[in-house]
Enzyme design. Structure first.
Site, mmCIF file in Angstrom:
data_model
loop_
_atom_site.group_PDB
_atom_site.id
_atom_site.type_symbol
_atom_site.label_atom_id
_atom_site.label_comp_id
_atom_site.label_asym_id
_atom_site.label_seq_id
_atom_site.Cartn_x
_atom_site.Cartn_y
_atom_site.Cartn_z
ATOM 1 N N SER A 25 0.782 -1.197 -0.108
ATOM 2 C CA SER A 25 -0.026 0.035 0.074
ATOM 3 C C SER A 25 0.993 1.344 -0.162
ATOM 4 C CB SER A 25 -1.012 -0.035 1.269
ATOM 5 O OG SER A 25 -1.673 -1.014 1.313
ATOM 6 N N HIS A 54 0.703 4.263 4.706
ATOM 7 C CA HIS A 54 0.087 5.224 3.681
ATOM 8 C C HIS A 54 0.816 6.512 3.584
ATOM 9 C CE1 HIS A 54 -3.313 2.162 4.660
ATOM 10 N NE2 HIS A 54 -2.568 1.685 3.980
#
Length: 531
Positions: free
Chosen positions: A320, A372
């Site tokens: 991610s 993230h």
């Protein structure tokens, strides 16, 4: 002949605009009439070839670019400028299957811009497998799928179930977090001396941890930290130890391996969907080498940032962070080519919606939102370094018009100009080796005559590159040496909500309990900390 020339705009010459302006459809160009792109060499603002030729091209020095196809500087002497067109030369500009070589300078000319604007018009087969082969995306996708298959098999061998169903169900529909730790997930106690582990003072007995084959809470298999971490093992904490104990756990590769691991079918499904769509589009736009640099740097930096500020009991996995770096490139590319987009506001809204939704989901209990955030920030910094100058800035920079070189192979690739071509025309097709030799012999020539705005943007690029390096150094030094935490930073990865007497922001922190069977021991076990 005239009709043939007119209807093959991407490959042949246009009529001279001075003779027949009503039939000319000139793209937006730089001050010297050369098409440019935000994804060519980040260190020069010259034009580059949009296609390759199998033969050297010779262009008279007296010719100039007059709307002809790039590299074809001569006009057709048989062109009839008074011919009546039977169809519009822009008829196929919106057809994603037609390659356009001579359209606007930063938009339809470049395949990446076409891909960005025509996503909704292409089939999934075209989106996932059409066009140029994206080696980096395909490599990482194949490896991640193979590794995930190994995770499922290993979990089935150790727990007799391909996915975790005991002591609780894995909502990602995947293996146990203890199996993921054993296979290389980022798990802080396996990487350094950790507060509460090496300096534990609860009793004089060693700490014990859940084993990779754990399927129950009580009684649960008890393993040492070294057995849980796996690989070649780590030094086990001992009673009355300290954070200065040597040797310390140092499985540094846990900043890299988690990029290939995923927590379940849901996790890998969403990540690979984004990787095979947005990731492929971006690799086509900037090239495999630069895409690989951003992908790896963003993924690693996300895990480094999470290692510093995320709860130290979370087993973090997934690509991610790397994909957030790619998303940052997409945002920069949009801002750089804002005036060349057909619907820039809609494109910006879609990108921001993706970012907001992803960050909000990262606030759920046990998820590592710092991966993230770190990936996105690193993507922004490296994007400034590797992408071309913004279109608005390029228009204000008066620069030399370099003519492109063409390779002798059938593959298309972009090349920097050699010092022989600063006059603005290509006298011959020089191989890449000669171009590099020319630059090595006269590196100062590359910078000679540059304008203040060009230097200012180079300074910004240098600052961004230094900032990325400094961020890596500072966070790694803090992770291994100072171990300073941030009190308020946890709210970037959680919501201060209490459910069933448990605060979401406390989930994922290491917890210790005392067990009296058969002898007093201490064990780390809190399954909820992983999700």
């Amino acid at each position: 002949m005239a009709a043939n020339d007119y209807y093959n705009v991407p490959y042949s010459s246009h009529p001279n605009p001075d003779q027949n302006p009503s039939h000319s459809s000139h793209p937006k160009q730089d001050p010297y009439g050369a098409p440019v792109s935000p994804v060519s060499s980040p260190f020069s603002d010259q034009a580059y070839p949009t296609y390759s030729s199998s033969r050297p091209l010779s262009v008279p020095k007296s010719t100039r670019y007059d709307g002809a196809a790039l590299g074809d500087q001569t006009s057709d002497p048989f062109t009839d400028h008074n011919a009546v067109p039977l169809r519009s030369p822009n008829e196929n500009l919106d057809n994603p299957k037609v390659r356009h070589y001579m359209t606007d300078s930063e938009g339809q000319l470049h395949p990446a811009r076409r891909l960005s604007r025509d996503r909704g018009r292409r089939t999934w087969k075209e989106r996932l497998f059409g066009g140029k082969i994206t080696w980096v995306v395909y490599f990482f996708t194949i490896v991640q799928l193979i590794v995930f298959l190994v995770e499922i098999i290993r979990n089935a061998v150790l727990t007799h179930s391909p996915i975790e169903i005991h002591p609780q169900f894995n909502p990602m529909i995947g293996p146990s977090p203890y199996v993921l730790i054993n296979m290389g997930a980022r798990y802080v106690p396996c990487m350094r001396n950790t507060p509460g582990v090496q300096d534990n003072t609860l009793s004089a007995t060693p700490l014990s941890f859940p084993c990779p084959n754990t399927t129950s809470v009580t009684p649960a298999p008890e393993c040492s930290l070294s057995e849980l971490c796996g690989f070649s093992g780590v030094p086990n904490p001992h009673p009355n130890g300290s954070l200065n104990d040597k040797p310390a756990p140092n499985q540094w590769f846990r900043f890299i391996i988690p990029i290939f691991l995923h927590a379940g079918f849901v996790h890998i499904g969403f990540n690979l969907l984004l990787q095979l769509t947005l990731g492929r589009d971006m690799e086509k736009a900037i090239g495999s080498v630069r895409f690989l640099l951003v992908y790896l740097a963003s993924g690693i930096f996300g895990f480094v940032l999470g290692g510093n500020f995320a709860p130290n009991g979370i087993a973090s996995t997934g690509c991610s962070g790397a994909l957030f770096g790619v998303l940052a490139l997409e945002l920069l590319d949009l801002l750089y080519t804002w005036r060349d987009r057909r619907t820039p506001v809609r494109d910006l809204a879609l990108i921001l919606l993706d970012v907001v939704i992803s960050f909000v989901l990262g606030l759920l209990p046990g998820l590592d939102n710092f991966s993230h955030i770190g990936g996105f920030l690193m993507g922004l910094l490296l994007g400034v370094v590797i992408l071309h100058s913004p279109g608005a800035l390029r228009e204000r920079i008066a620069k030399d018009a370099y003519a492109p070189f063409y390779s002798n192979s059938s593959t298309q690739h972009l090349r920097a100009p050699s010092s022989e071509n600063v006059s603005g025309v290509a006298d011959r097709a020089a191989p890449a080796a000669d171009e590099m030799k020319s630059f090595i012999k006269d590196p100062v020539g590359f910078f000679r005559g540059r304008k203040p705005l060009w230097w200012a943007w180079w300074l910004i690029r240098a600052i961004a590159l230094v900032g990325a390096l400094v961020a890596f150094i500072v966070l790694l030094n803090n992770f291994y040496t100072y171990r300073k935490s941030c009190v308020w930073c946890k709210y970037l990865s959680c919501l201060p909500i209490t459910s069933h007497g448990v605060n979401w922001c406390d989930i994922g922190n290491l917890t210790f309990t005392t067990q009296q069977s058969p002898a007093p021991t201490k064990r780390l076990f809190d399954p909820s900390m992983f999700y």
